[in-house]
Design a protein around this motif. Structure first.
Motif, PDB file in Angstrom:
ATOM      1  N   ASN A 141      32.734  33.946  40.812  1.00  0.00           N
ATOM      2  CA  ASN A 141      31.786  33.708  39.709  1.00  0.00           C
ATOM      3  C   ASN A 141      32.096  34.526  38.462  1.00  0.00           C
ATOM      4  O   ASN A 141      31.256  34.674  37.609  1.00  0.00           O
ATOM      5  N   GLY A 142      33.281  35.103  38.385  1.00  0.00           N
ATOM      6  CA  GLY A 142      33.640  35.863  37.185  1.00  0.00           C
ATOM      7  C   GLY A 142      33.167  37.303  37.242  1.00  0.00           C
ATOM      8  O   GLY A 142      32.718  37.799  38.267  1.00  0.00           O
ATOM      9  N   VAL A 143      33.266  37.976  36.092  1.00  0.00           N
ATOM     10  CA  VAL A 143      32.928  39.395  35.995  1.00  0.00           C
ATOM     11  C   VAL A 143      31.412  39.542  35.893  1.00  0.00           C
ATOM     12  O   VAL A 143      30.772  38.798  35.154  1.00  0.00           O
ATOM     13  N   PRO A 144      30.811  40.490  36.640  1.00  0.00           N
ATOM     14  CA  PRO A 144      29.361  40.623  36.566  1.00  0.00           C
ATOM     15  C   PRO A 144      28.884  40.993  35.164  1.00  0.00           C
ATOM     16  O   PRO A 144      29.524  41.786  34.486  1.00  0.00           O
ATOM     17  N   SER A 145      27.774  40.398  34.758  1.00  0.00           N
ATOM     18  CA  SER A 145      27.270  40.656  33.402  1.00  0.00           C
ATOM     19  C   SER A 145      26.425  41.931  33.358  1.00  0.00           C
ATOM     20  O   SER A 145      26.102  42.423  32.296  1.00  0.00           O
ATOM     21  N   VAL A 146      26.068  42.447  34.539  1.00  0.00           N
ATOM     22  CA  VAL A 146      25.209  43.632  34.595  1.00  0.00           C
ATOM     23  C   VAL A 146      25.930  44.711  35.395  1.00  0.00           C
ATOM     24  O   VAL A 146      26.522  44.429  36.448  1.00  0.00           O
ATOM     25  N   LYS A 147      25.890  45.972  34.895  1.00  0.00           N
ATOM     26  CA  LYS A 147      26.570  47.062  35.598  1.00  0.00           C
ATOM     27  C   LYS A 147      25.745  47.450  36.833  1.00  0.00           C
ATOM     28  O   LYS A 147      24.586  47.849  36.712  1.00  0.00           O
ATOM     29  N   SER A 148      26.330  47.315  38.018  1.00  0.00           N
ATOM     30  CA  SER A 148      25.583  47.628  39.238  1.00  0.00           C
ATOM     31  C   SER A 148      25.790  49.092  39.613  1.00  0.00           C
ATOM     32  O   SER A 148      26.627  49.792  39.025  1.00  0.00           O
ATOM     33  N   ALA A 149      25.025  49.553  40.623  1.00  0.00           N
ATOM     34  CA  ALA A 149      25.142  50.944  41.074  1.00  0.00           C
ATOM     35  C   ALA A 149      26.554  51.225  41.602  1.00  0.00           C
ATOM     36  O   ALA A 149      27.056  52.331  41.502  1.00  0.00           O
ATOM     37  N   HIS A 150      27.200  50.196  42.178  1.00  0.00           N
ATOM     38  CA  HIS A 150      28.575  50.328  42.675  1.00  0.00           C
ATOM     39  C   HIS A 150      29.526  49.571  41.744  1.00  0.00           C
ATOM     40  O   HIS A 150      30.288  48.721  42.164  1.00  0.00           O
ATOM     41  N   SER A 180      40.605  28.606  53.234  1.00  0.00           N
ATOM     42  CA  SER A 180      41.264  29.711  52.526  1.00  0.00           C
ATOM     43  C   SER A 180      41.322  29.353  51.043  1.00  0.00           C
ATOM     44  O   SER A 180      41.741  28.254  50.692  1.00  0.00           O
ATOM     45  N   PHE A 181      40.932  30.297  50.199  1.00  0.00           N
ATOM     46  CA  PHE A 181      41.007  30.031  48.756  1.00  0.00           C
ATOM     47  C   PHE A 181      42.456  30.227  48.297  1.00  0.00           C
ATOM     48  O   PHE A 181      43.183  31.049  48.872  1.00  0.00           O
ATOM     49  N   PRO A 182      42.888  29.505  47.256  1.00  0.00           N
ATOM     50  CA  PRO A 182      44.296  29.604  46.830  1.00  0.00           C
ATOM     51  C   PRO A 182      44.668  31.046  46.444  1.00  0.00           C
ATOM     52  O   PRO A 182      43.910  31.716  45.730  1.00  0.00           O
ATOM     53  N   SER A 183      45.833  31.504  46.904  1.00  0.00           N
ATOM     54  CA  SER A 183      46.233  32.896  46.651  1.00  0.00           C
ATOM     55  C   SER A 183      46.353  33.174  45.153  1.00  0.00           C
ATOM     56  O   SER A 183      45.996  34.253  44.684  1.00  0.00           O
ATOM     57  N   ALA A 184      46.837  32.183  44.371  1.00  0.00           N
ATOM     58  CA  ALA A 184      46.989  32.409  42.922  1.00  0.00           C
ATOM     59  C   ALA A 184      45.611  32.671  42.288  1.00  0.00           C
ATOM     60  O   ALA A 184      45.469  33.543  41.421  1.00  0.00           O
ATOM     61  N   THR A 185      44.593  31.933  42.752  1.00  0.00           N
ATOM     62  CA  THR A 185      43.233  32.117  42.202  1.00  0.00           C
ATOM     63  C   THR A 185      42.710  33.498  42.579  1.00  0.00           C
ATOM     64  O   THR A 185      42.098  34.193  41.764  1.00  0.00           O
ATOM     65  N   ILE A 186      42.960  33.892  43.840  1.00  0.00           N
ATOM     66  CA  ILE A 186      42.465  35.197  44.304  1.00  0.00           C
ATOM     67  C   ILE A 186      43.100  36.324  43.488  1.00  0.00           C
ATOM     68  O   ILE A 186      42.415  37.224  43.006  1.00  0.00           O
ATOM     69  N   VAL A 187      44.423  36.236  43.307  1.00  0.00           N
ATOM     70  CA  VAL A 187      45.116  37.314  42.585  1.00  0.00           C
ATOM     71  C   VAL A 187      44.656  37.361  41.118  1.00  0.00           C
ATOM     72  O   VAL A 187      44.377  38.440  40.579  1.00  0.00           O
ATOM     73  N   GLU A 191      42.880  40.494  39.215  1.00  0.00           N
ATOM     74  CA  GLU A 191      43.366  41.009  37.911  1.00  0.00           C
ATOM     75  C   GLU A 191      42.219  41.063  36.900  1.00  0.00           C
ATOM     76  O   GLU A 191      42.073  42.031  36.159  1.00  0.00           O
ATOM     77  N   LEU A 192      41.405  40.014  36.923  1.00  0.00           N
ATOM     78  CA  LEU A 192      40.260  39.955  35.999  1.00  0.00           C
ATOM     79  C   LEU A 192      39.279  41.098  36.307  1.00  0.00           C
ATOM     80  O   LEU A 192      38.803  41.787  35.401  1.00  0.00           O
ATOM     81  N   LEU A 193      39.022  41.322  37.603  1.00  0.00           N
ATOM     82  CA  LEU A 193      38.096  42.396  37.997  1.00  0.00           C
ATOM     83  C   LEU A 193      38.655  43.752  37.575  1.00  0.00           C
ATOM     84  O   LEU A 193      37.935  44.593  37.041  1.00  0.00           O
ATOM     85  N   LEU A 224      47.755  40.597  50.773  1.00  0.00           N
ATOM     86  CA  LEU A 224      47.372  42.015  50.693  1.00  0.00           C
ATOM     87  C   LEU A 224      48.334  42.760  49.768  1.00  0.00           C
ATOM     88  O   LEU A 224      47.929  43.579  48.932  1.00  0.00           O
ATOM     89  N   GLU A 225      49.605  42.450  49.910  1.00  0.00           N
ATOM     90  CA  GLU A 225      50.635  43.085  49.083  1.00  0.00           C
ATOM     91  C   GLU A 225      50.437  42.742  47.607  1.00  0.00           C
ATOM     92  O   GLU A 225      50.513  43.608  46.732  1.00  0.00           O
ATOM     93  N   LYS A 226      50.140  41.473  47.329  1.00  0.00           N
ATOM     94  CA  LYS A 226      49.918  41.052  45.935  1.00  0.00           C
ATOM     95  C   LYS A 226      48.700  41.773  45.356  1.00  0.00           C
ATOM     96  O   LYS A 226      48.713  42.209  44.212  1.00  0.00           O
ATOM     97  N   ALA A 227      47.648  41.911  46.188  1.00  0.00           N
ATOM     98  CA  ALA A 227      46.434  42.597  45.710  1.00  0.00           C
ATOM     99  C   ALA A 227      46.750  44.063  45.413  1.00  0.00           C
ATOM    100  O   ALA A 227      46.293  44.618  44.416  1.00  0.00           O
ATOM    101  N   ALA A 228      47.570  44.676  46.285  1.00  0.00           N
ATOM    102  CA  ALA A 228      47.899  46.098  46.111  1.00  0.00           C
ATOM    103  C   ALA A 228      48.729  46.336  44.849  1.00  0.00           C
ATOM    104  O   ALA A 228      48.750  47.435  44.306  1.00  0.00           O
ATOM    105  N   ASN A 229      49.415  45.294  44.392  1.00  0.00           N
ATOM    106  CA  ASN A 229      50.246  45.424  43.186  1.00  0.00           C
ATOM    107  C   ASN A 229      49.468  45.219  41.893  1.00  0.00           C
ATOM    108  O   ASN A 229      50.027  45.366  40.811  1.00  0.00           O
ATOM    109  N   VAL A 230      48.190  44.858  41.996  1.00  0.00           N
ATOM    110  CA  VAL A 230      47.415  44.634  40.765  1.00  0.00           C
ATOM    111  C   VAL A 230      47.124  45.985  40.111  1.00  0.00           C
ATOM    112  O   VAL A 230      46.553  46.884  40.733  1.00  0.00           O
ATOM    113  N   HIS A 231      47.529  46.103  38.851  1.00  0.00           N
ATOM    114  CA  HIS A 231      47.369  47.362  38.128  1.00  0.00           C
ATOM    115  C   HIS A 231      45.886  47.727  38.005  1.00  0.00           C
ATOM    116  O   HIS A 231      45.066  46.893  37.641  1.00  0.00           O
TER     117      HIS A 231
END
Ligand code: SF4
Length: 443
Positions: A141-150, A180-187, A191-193, A224-231
């Motif tokens: 659903n994209g980036v949260p619009s409200v800053k949460s406690a975590h 399974s959601f597409p890996s490109a979408t997940i990565v 990156e967006l998060l 997992l490896e692709k996620a770990a490479n996200v700056h």
């Protein structure tokens, strides 16, 4: 109930979440969709116009607790009561018929709860329980619009549903087939998060190790490896693993990327092969020991947690002793232990229960006592270790201390303040009190 646009925009919602991390994640997605539709969050249940119960069906106890909360809320006639999640899927029609809820939303549609509420207001439609592929909504659903406690942490759902049909489990019936959601979408989502400030993520699925098996996408360890490479991502957790699909390559990726948590949750369920077979788990205790040997060899320093069920139909004293023996040999850092409770609709529901409630409780207590002892010994073993802690909150006991978790998922209290929240801090463990490590900061 038909309301005009202005009336809908002013409505405030409150969400109460039951059950697993998947539900916590779904509740965050719901809240975001509700905000996008013009609703706003209420501080308390009493202040809300719309009360949403995001429910769990895994155990009788969880359902009964949710039902009593829903019944109590339904007394306030000025509120719209929404029941979402697994229990909604299982008995939602009955709940509507009993008149204790206004709206029912199953797991396929929870991410668009705000849109469904709009539909409810405009058309009066009250039940959304389709498990049709066309009605399935992904979990981005994209980036949260409200800053949460975590604010630094985000859930990332990588699969939905499960087709393993463990004999005791209701999940495949209420959450549907593996998607399974597409890996490109997940990565791209990770990156967006990361670019919007998230530094810790948890990859979620009923059995993350099965990722891609339905869609022919990359295997879990590559994702997992692709996620770990996200700056910008400094800590990655993943939940839940299944011994039948857990791979050596996953351990090698964890070894190679210091930003992946070394705390592995691997549900064993029973130390008896006979019971594992009756549970339809598709692995043996020898296979489980083999994975643990790989962890020792490849990771060295790691934490292992598990789930254990006692009193599954047919479990003898001998079977139970095998579970105790396995707990003694593996020395789990933590174990979530349960007495078997039959769930209507599952394969095990028809099996004759061979233990009384007292016998199950007595076995459970013995197991809990053993695990407590081991957990404490393993915590003491951390004293003098140098670790990195991701700080989560101000300590409940002192405003001059903060608490966080290590890469082995151990809770730690250390000197600090609110500026540390969401950041990594280097520490040396100095003592253990109860189930908590205490540490001093180091350069
Ligand atoms: S793997 Fe087994 S226990 Fe886990 S959700 Fe699927 S059926 Fe349930």
């Amino acid at each position: 109930m038909k309301l005009d646009c202005t009336q809908r925009m002013n409505k405030r919602f409150f969400i109460e979440t039951f059950g697993c991390q998947m539900n916590k994640s779904d509740s965050e997605l719901m809240a975001e969709n509700l905000r996008a539709q013009g609703f706003s969050a209420a501080a308390t249940e009493e202040d809300a116009d719309i009360v949403i119960f995001n429910t769990c069906s895994v155990r009788n106890h969880a359902e009964n607790r949710a039902l009593s909360r829903i019944k109590a809320a339904s007394v306030r006639k000025d509120q719209i009561i929404v029941v979402a999640g697994c229990m909604a899927q299982r008995i939602g029609t009955k709940i509507i018929d009993e008149g204790i809820a206004s709206l029912i939303i199953g797991p396929y549609q929870t991410p668009i709860a705000g849109e469904l509420l709009q539909l409810f207001f405009s058309s009066g439609q009250r039940v959304f329980l389709s498990q049709n592929t066309k009605d399935f909504h992904p979990r981005f659903n994209g980036v949260p619009s409200v800053k949460s406690a975590h604010f630094w942490h985000r859930w990332v759902t990588i699969t939905h549903g499960c087709e393993n049909f463990c004999a005791y489990c209701i999940v495949p019936y209420v959450r549907g087939k593996l998607i399974s959601f597409p890996s490109a979408t997940i990565v791209s989502y990770i990156e967006l998060l990361a670019s919007s400030g998230a530094s810790e993520i948890t990859l979620l699925g009923q059995n993350v190790n099965q990722y891609g098996q339905d869609s022919g996408d990359i295997p879990f360890f590559r994702l997992l490896e692709k996620a770990a490479n996200v700056h910008g991502i400094s800590k990655i957790n993943f939940l839940t693993s299944h011994p039948k699909d857990f791979s050596r390559e996953t351990l090698e990726v964890i070894r190679d990327y210091p930003n992946i948590s070394r705390a592995i949750h691997l549900p064993l369920q029973s130390g008896s092969d006979r019971i594992l077979c009756a549970m339809n788990r598709h692995y043996t205790t020898a296979h489980y020991y083999h994975i643990i040997a790989d962890m020792e060899r490849i990771l060295g320093d790691y934490a292992i947690s598990t789930d254990l069920i006692v009193g599954f139909p047919g479990e003898t004293e001998e079977d139970f002793k095998m579970t105790l023996e396995m707990v003694r040999r593996i020395r789990f850092d933590e174990a979530f232990t349960y007495a078997y409770s039959p769930r209507e609709g599952t394969a095990a529901f028809g099996l004759e229960e061979t233990l009384s409630a007292d016998e199950k409780t007595s076995r459970l207590n013995e197991l809990i006592a053993l695990q407590r002892e081991i957990s404490r010994e393993k915590l003491i073993h951390r004293i003098d270790r140098r670790e990195e802690v991701l700080v989560e909150a101000i300590s409940k006991k002192s405003s001059e201390e903060v608490m966080g978790k290590t890469f082995l998922n151990h809770p730690v209290v250390l000197p600090g303040g609110s500026d540390d929240i969401g950041h990594m801090v280097k520490v040396k463990i100095v003592k253990v009190i109860g189930n908590t490590l205490y540490a001093e900061r180091i350069p």
